[in-house]
Design a protein around this motif. Structure first.
Motif, PDB file in Angstrom:
ATOM      1  N   LYS A 395      40.000  43.862  44.446  1.00  0.00           N
ATOM      2  CA  LYS A 395      39.782  42.425  44.623  1.00  0.00           C
ATOM      3  C   LYS A 395      38.290  42.100  44.598  1.00  0.00           C
ATOM      4  N   LYS A 396      37.490  42.961  45.227  1.00  0.00           N
ATOM      5  CA  LYS A 396      36.050  42.727  45.282  1.00  0.00           C
ATOM      6  C   LYS A 396      35.434  42.791  43.889  1.00  0.00           C
ATOM      7  N   PHE A 397      35.825  43.790  43.091  1.00  0.00           N
ATOM      8  CA  PHE A 397      35.292  43.932  41.735  1.00  0.00           C
ATOM      9  C   PHE A 397      35.613  42.715  40.869  1.00  0.00           C
ATOM     10  N   ASN A 398      36.757  42.067  41.113  1.00  0.00           N
ATOM     11  CA  ASN A 398      37.198  40.965  40.265  1.00  0.00           C
ATOM     12  C   ASN A 398      37.074  39.596  40.926  1.00  0.00           C
ATOM     13  N   ARG A 399      36.347  39.554  42.065  1.00  0.00           N
ATOM     14  CA  ARG A 399      36.056  38.304  42.770  1.00  0.00           C
ATOM     15  C   ARG A 399      37.346  37.551  43.098  1.00  0.00           C
ATOM     16  N   ILE A 400      38.330  38.297  43.598  1.00  0.00           N
ATOM     17  CA  ILE A 400      39.608  37.710  44.008  1.00  0.00           C
ATOM     18  C   ILE A 400      39.658  37.742  45.526  1.00  0.00           C
ATOM     19  N   GLU A 401      39.814  36.581  46.147  1.00  0.00           N
ATOM     20  CA  GLU A 401      39.774  36.508  47.598  1.00  0.00           C
ATOM     21  C   GLU A 401      41.157  36.617  48.228  1.00  0.00           C
ATOM     22  N   LYS A 402      42.169  36.038  47.612  1.00  0.00           N
ATOM     23  CA  LYS A 402      43.507  36.032  48.187  1.00  0.00           C
ATOM     24  C   LYS A 402      44.462  36.820  47.285  1.00  0.00           C
ATOM     25  N   ASP A 403      45.701  36.953  47.752  1.00  0.00           N
ATOM     26  CA  ASP A 403      46.718  37.658  46.969  1.00  0.00           C
ATOM     27  C   ASP A 403      47.288  36.735  45.902  1.00  0.00           C
ATOM     28  N   GLU A 404      46.413  36.276  45.015  1.00  0.00           N
ATOM     29  CA  GLU A 404      46.838  35.363  43.964  1.00  0.00           C
ATOM     30  C   GLU A 404      47.465  36.146  42.812  1.00  0.00           C
ATOM     31  N   PRO A 405      48.453  35.573  42.119  1.00  0.00           N
ATOM     32  CA  PRO A 405      49.049  36.274  40.975  1.00  0.00           C
ATOM     33  C   PRO A 405      48.047  36.398  39.836  1.00  0.00           C
ATOM     34  N   LYS A 420      28.613  37.432  38.160  1.00  0.00           N
ATOM     35  CA  LYS A 420      28.981  36.064  38.502  1.00  0.00           C
ATOM     36  C   LYS A 420      28.966  35.140  37.289  1.00  0.00           C
ATOM     37  N   ASN A 421      28.041  35.386  36.383  1.00  0.00           N
ATOM     38  CA  ASN A 421      27.931  34.522  35.202  1.00  0.00           C
ATOM     39  C   ASN A 421      28.860  34.952  34.057  1.00  0.00           C
ATOM     40  N   THR A 422      29.662  36.022  34.284  1.00  0.00           N
ATOM     41  CA  THR A 422      30.618  36.473  33.262  1.00  0.00           C
ATOM     42  C   THR A 422      31.986  35.880  33.570  1.00  0.00           C
ATOM     43  N   PRO A 423      32.515  35.076  32.667  1.00  0.00           N
ATOM     44  CA  PRO A 423      33.822  34.450  32.936  1.00  0.00           C
ATOM     45  C   PRO A 423      34.950  35.481  32.895  1.00  0.00           C
ATOM     46  N   ILE A 424      36.082  35.081  33.448  1.00  0.00           N
ATOM     47  CA  ILE A 424      37.267  35.941  33.390  1.00  0.00           C
ATOM     48  C   ILE A 424      37.682  36.092  31.935  1.00  0.00           C
ATOM     49  N   GLN A 425      37.953  37.325  31.526  1.00  0.00           N
ATOM     50  CA  GLN A 425      38.303  37.597  30.124  1.00  0.00           C
ATOM     51  C   GLN A 425      39.795  37.875  29.995  1.00  0.00           C
ATOM     52  N   TYR A 426      40.338  37.533  28.820  1.00  0.00           N
ATOM     53  CA  TYR A 426      41.750  37.793  28.516  1.00  0.00           C
ATOM     54  C   TYR A 426      41.837  38.499  27.175  1.00  0.00           C
ATOM     55  N   ASN A 427      42.682  39.495  27.101  1.00  0.00           N
ATOM     56  CA  ASN A 427      42.887  40.229  25.860  1.00  0.00           C
ATOM     57  C   ASN A 427      43.709  39.361  24.917  1.00  0.00           C
ATOM     58  N   LYS A 428      43.150  38.981  23.805  1.00  0.00           N
ATOM     59  CA  LYS A 428      43.801  38.040  22.893  1.00  0.00           C
ATOM     60  C   LYS A 428      45.078  38.602  22.280  1.00  0.00           C
ATOM     61  N   THR A 429      45.172  39.918  22.178  1.00  0.00           N
ATOM     62  CA  THR A 429      46.381  40.513  21.580  1.00  0.00           C
ATOM     63  C   THR A 429      47.575  40.434  22.510  1.00  0.00           C
ATOM     64  N   LEU A 430      47.348  39.998  23.750  1.00  0.00           N
ATOM     65  CA  LEU A 430      48.451  39.884  24.706  1.00  0.00           C
ATOM     66  C   LEU A 430      48.678  38.442  25.148  1.00  0.00           C
ATOM     67  N   VAL A 431      48.219  37.473  24.359  1.00  0.00           N
ATOM     68  CA  VAL A 431      48.435  36.077  24.718  1.00  0.00           C
ATOM     69  C   VAL A 431      49.920  35.764  24.672  1.00  0.00           C
TER      70      VAL A 431
END
Length: 761
Positions: A395-405, A420-431
């Motif tokens: 959770k700390k590595f990914n800046r997640i505070e609660k048990d969010e899905p 902090k300035n790097t947005p959350i990334q998504y793998n486009k092949t799994l959209v």
């Protein structure tokens, strides 16, 4: 004349050399964690099969090379699935490890799946794709099928037999005392499939140690979403040769719905460079290549009371067996409950998952690879457990505070904190498809939005179905004459979400299903408005609940519940039915026919075990066909001993109270009274909480009543045979393990061959 003599000498020398190269057939063979004692006749049949398998030929050499190439991959997958390594020889028995093998009955691939079985095991079959020819996917499906059957038989030899004739066929053949037994005996008429399986292990385990290692090797390369030409350019390999090693897919671009692994056949000298590229690609795309890494430490287990230890990602671990809870796992692992919860990032509200290996040592602060892409609705806990990284750190590595899905395709950081300035990334092949995962409502054209409408009525009837142990969405769709997509839609299941045992599902209902479906309390039909058209694709989180309209005028009718019938999901390479094995049943000479009233939850197999007979014998006594089902309340004829003429159901419907003794668990109490753990939890409103010594529990339908007897009860004895356990002996005589221990002043479960036990007082 001299030439003839020389020819005879050379021929004699050849056969002597061949005899010397054949392995010795011992009287006891270890196969799949079970000691198999071979009778002289069975031993001779195994020897003949070994000799046939090792007859020199060019095809034998090719087969041995395929074993050298594929066995490391198969062994790793079987280990990850908690299946004995010896079962890899079934793939050799079935297909000679030839991907394009097709049987006369149209079973296909390495493990010879028929199409309907393959679909039930979530393997894709289409014009351009056949996962039965995919080594990774078919091996995992075969392991899961064998593991599913082993939950029924509790013996890997029985499960091996079920692979060729199905669970129902095996239940008619295997002796009842094989369950939980670490030693069995094959008599003079063993089933040919078991003879072949054992012979394959003896023959090739021996032969592989005598031949030189092949100069070739297999490299596993991530290929999800890539073109064959692209893979060939990346690795500087021949595209045609890559396709020849991966005949499971014939189109240009590989699918993106799974982590598809491509087999690259290459020389060992070139393998390190290709392996390095494969690992770099896996890390950059967050593909899991074999995590968690599991290594079984416990070899043979004779009961669920014994712990099964593993090494999981280099840490000590223990596998959860059927009925295990936090308290039992902590006790088996010799740690406190608090420590067990802490080591596995669990709370006292979390449920233990059967077959999962839990940590007995503290997890690491970093993962083994830099990133992971979330697939198939994984939770943070799943990722934490998979990579041996503490949930707090993840959770700390990914800046997640609660048990969010976490959403499908999200890239998680496993070794350092996301800047902090790097947005959350998504793998486009799994959209995911926009109509399921979109965050904004989106207009959908009316033409493609085809919705099936009832032909006559405007309303469709639905019922609630409780999922049985071996059921899948595919089998339920066949049972209720609908589609998998329709079931997912009715129950709001995601495209990758699987169903679970005992889960309640809404299913369309037109007439009584042909075979078993179970719902205890809520079996009444429910009328639901039929869906007419779709104009918008709503967001997943805000999807309104479907309204249920209950009929007011007519009283809902209860639909009769039937007992499940085991199917035969895997069909083998032989088109003829397998020959029957004569199974000795030790029924005393004074045995007669009694009557048994079928209780809720009982099956042919459980009743056969109770009366020390076979399913085939019960069907024969009652003039029942092999396809006929068993119904609650039916009175059956059963073979009984001691002149008993009437046998009542061993379970009463009276509710009673049980006081929890020290060391007891919900599982042990459920076994004692013949009810399920879930029934006890629901009756006592336990939820996921545990039980404590002295606590009083309500038990429904659990009062044990002995069968009435016409003769005076006398003490009976049993001489312990090799491989028998207290559990198998208790089942045989219809008593409990605790009763046996009390009657014989035993403090442990250890038995000695030849010991005389009191089994009846």
């Amino acid at each position: 004349m001299k030439k003839c003599v020389l020819s005879l000498v050379l021929t004699f020398a050849f056969w002597i050399s061949q005899a010397q190269n054949l392995p010795e057939i011992p009287s006891t063979v270890e196969f799949a964690d079970v000691h198999v004692v071979l009778s002289s006749e069975a031993r001779q049949k195994v020897s003949s099969e070994v000799q046939r398998l090792l007859t020199p030929s060019s095809y034998l050499n090719q087969k041995l090379e395929r074993m050298q190439l594929f066995f490391p991959i198969i062994e790793r997958i079987l280990e990850e699935e908690n299946v004995p390594s010896d079962l890899k020889y079934l793939a050799v028995l079935e297909s000679d490890l030839y991907a394009d093998a097709v049987s006369p009955t149209k079973a296909v691939g390495y493990w010879q799946f028929k199409d309907f079985t393959a679909k039930e095991m979530n393997l894709t079959i289409s014009d351009v794709q056949d996962d039965r020819k995919n080594l990774h996917l078919s091996t995992r499906a075969a392991a899961q099928y064998l593991k599913k059957n082993n939950q029924i038989f509790k013996n890997w030899i029985s499960s091996t037999l079920s692979y060729t004739i199905g669970a129902g066929g095996a239940a008619n053949l295997v002796p009842v005392d094989w369950s939980f037994s670490s030693e069995i005996k094959l008599d003079k008429n063993p089933h040919p499939y078991l003879v072949k399986a054992i012979a394959h292990k003896l023959a090739f385990n021996h032969k592989l140690t005598q031949i030189s290692p092949t100069s070739k090797t297999i490299v596993e390369y991530p290929g999800r979403g890539k073109k064959w030409s692209e893979i060939a350019r990346e690795l500087n390999q021949n595209e045609i040769q890559i396709k020849q090693a991966n005949t499971w897919f014939t189109s240009h671009t590989l699918p993106t719905d799974k982590d598809y692994i491509v087999l690259i056949r290459t020389d060992k000298s070139s393998a390190p460079q290709i392996t390095e590229k494969a690992n770099d690609l896996a890390k950059s795309e967050g593909i899991s290549l074999g995590y968690p890494k599991l290594k079984r430490q416990t070899t043979v287990v004779t009961s669920t009371d014994q712990p099964v230890f593993y090494e999981i990602n280099g840490k000590k671990g223990i596998m959860a067996q059927t009925g295990d809870e936090v308290a039992t796992l902590a006790r088996k692992g010799k740690v406190s409950i608090y420590k067990f919860l802490s080591l596995n990032d669990l709370t006292d509200r979390d449920r233990i998952k059967d077959g999962t290996v839990y940590y007995l040592q503290k997890k690491n602060k970093k993962g083994p690879i830099p990133y992971h892409t979330v697939t198939e609705k994984q939770s943070l806990w799943d990722v934490s457990h998979m990579y041996n990284i503490r949930l707090k750190q993840l959770k700390k590595f990914n800046r997640i505070e609660k048990d969010e899905p976490i959403e499908l395709g999200r890239v998680l950081w496993l070794q350092k904190k996301r800047p902090k300035n790097t947005p959350i990334q998504y793998n486009k092949t799994l959209v995911a498809p926009p109509e399921v995962y979109t965050t904004e409502p989106k207009e959908v054209a009316l033409a493609p939005a085809v919705v099936e409408k009832p032909a006559v009525e405007e309303k469709t009837m639905f019922i609630t179905h409780r999922v049985l142990e071996n059921e899948t969405l595919f089998s339920l769709a066949k049972k209720y004459s609908t589609t998998v997509e329709r079931l997912r839609e009715l129950n709001k299941l995601g495209p990758f979400e699987n169903i679970k045992y005992n889960q309640r599902l809404i299913v369309p209902y037109t007439e009584e299903p042909q075979d078993d479906w179970v719902e205890d309390e809520e079996t009444q039909p429910v009328l639901m408005p039929a869906k007419k058209e779709v104009a918008k694709a709503e967001p997943l989180k805000e999807e309104p609940k479907r309204e249920v309209e209950t009929p007011k005028k007519e009283e809902p009718k209860r639909i009769e519940i039937t007992t499940p019938v085991l199917e035969e999901p895997v069909n083998r390479t032989e088109s003829k039915p397998a020959p029957k094995v004569e199974v000795p049943t030790e029924i005393p000479a004074t045995s007669s026919v009694g009557r048994h009233k079928v209780a809720k939850g009982e099956t042919f197999f459980s009743i056969a075990r109770k009366y020390n007979t076979t399913v085939q014998e019960i069907r024969s006594l009652n003039n029942m066909s092999a396809s006929e089902t068993l119904k609650f309340g039916t009175t059956l004829k059963v073979p009984v001993s001691g002149g008993e003429e009437e046998v009542r159901s061993s379970v009463s419907t009276v509710t009673k109270t049980h006081t929890v003794a020290r060391g007891e668990t919900l599982f042990s109490i459920s076994k004692k009274y013949g009810v399920s753990v879930n029934d006890i939890k629901e009756l006592n409103n336990l939820g996921n909480s545990g039980i404590q010594a002295g606590q009083k529990l309500k038990i429904s339908g659990s009062e044990e009543k002995p069968a009435p007897k016409t003769s005076t009860s006398t003490t009976a004895y049993h001489v312990v045979k090799s491989g028998e356990t207290l559990f198998s002996i208790a089942n045989r005589y219809g008593v409990t393990v605790n009763q046996l221990k009390a009657w014989n002043n035993m403090k442990s479960n250890t038995l000695v061959k030849g010991k005389k036990l009191i089994v009846k007082k």
